[in-house]
Enzyme design. Structure first.
Site, PDB file in Angstrom:
ATOM      1  N   GLU A 214       0.853  -1.187   0.000  1.00  0.00           N
ATOM      2  CA  GLU A 214       0.000   0.000   0.000  1.00  0.00           C
ATOM      3  C   GLU A 214       0.887   1.236   0.000  1.00  0.00           C
ATOM      4  OE1 GLU A 214      -3.204  -0.097  -0.287  1.00  0.00           O
ATOM      5  OE2 GLU A 214      -3.764  -2.095   0.408  1.00  0.00           O
TER       6      GLU A 214
ATOM      7  N   ASP B  10     -17.925 -10.214  -8.981  1.00  0.00           N
ATOM      8  CA  ASP B  10     -17.897  -9.421  -7.759  1.00  0.00           C
ATOM      9  C   ASP B  10     -17.295  -8.043  -8.008  1.00  0.00           C
ATOM     10  OD1 ASP B  10     -18.364  -9.095  -4.926  1.00  0.00           O
ATOM     11  OD2 ASP B  10     -16.201  -9.346  -4.631  1.00  0.00           O
TER      12      ASP B  10
END
Length: 149
Positions: free
Chosen positions: A67, A92
């Protein structure tokens, strides 16, 4: 998996997601390519790296990810959604884009890859400040490959 093999595997799923939810086919494939290293790394059939928040009731897995936090790239562990197969992952992803109020505006610009991924990124899909450029680089290489096939 080669790029040609990746296209053969992901194009039908991305096209089905587009027909059902209106997501951009090339950006969907590019995000998948970026997240999986062109299909080489998809633990739990996770093709988009969607986090498994507290409301997720399906299968999940605890994995390392990178991240961009506080101005630098850091390795962290988090829960991610897992699936029985690639089709479930694409479904999804497309449902997430089409139903979440913060992503849904991307569907209004789905015919413009740059605008589309910009909306998705700015809505919080990815922390990487270079995400849009990375996705667009892959989109452009996919366009070239698809034209040649």
């Amino acid at each position: 998996m080669t790029i040609d093999e990746f296209i053969k595997v992901t194009y039908p799923a991305a096209l089905a997601a587009h027909k059902k939810y209106g997501v951009n086919v090339l950006v969907t494939m590019a995000q998948c390519a970026l997240e999986t290293g062109w299909g080489k790394h998809a633990p739990g059939n996770m093709y988009f790296g969607i986090k498994a928040g507290s409301s997720w009731t399906g299968k999940k897995q605890f994995l390392w990810t990178t991240e961009f936090l506080n101005g630098k790239y850091v390795k962290v562990q988090d829960w991610f959604r897992a699936y029985n197969n690639a089709s479930e992952s694409f479904e999804d992803y497309a449902r997430l884009i089409a139903t979440k109020s913060w992503f849904k505006p991307a569907l209004n610009v789905a015919n413009d890859e740059l605008k589309y991924i910009t909306v998705i990124k700015n809505a919080g899909y990815a922390t990487d400040p270079n995400y849009i450029n990375k996705v667009m680089t892959i989109v452009n290489s996919l366009k070239k490959k698809l034209i040649l096939q």
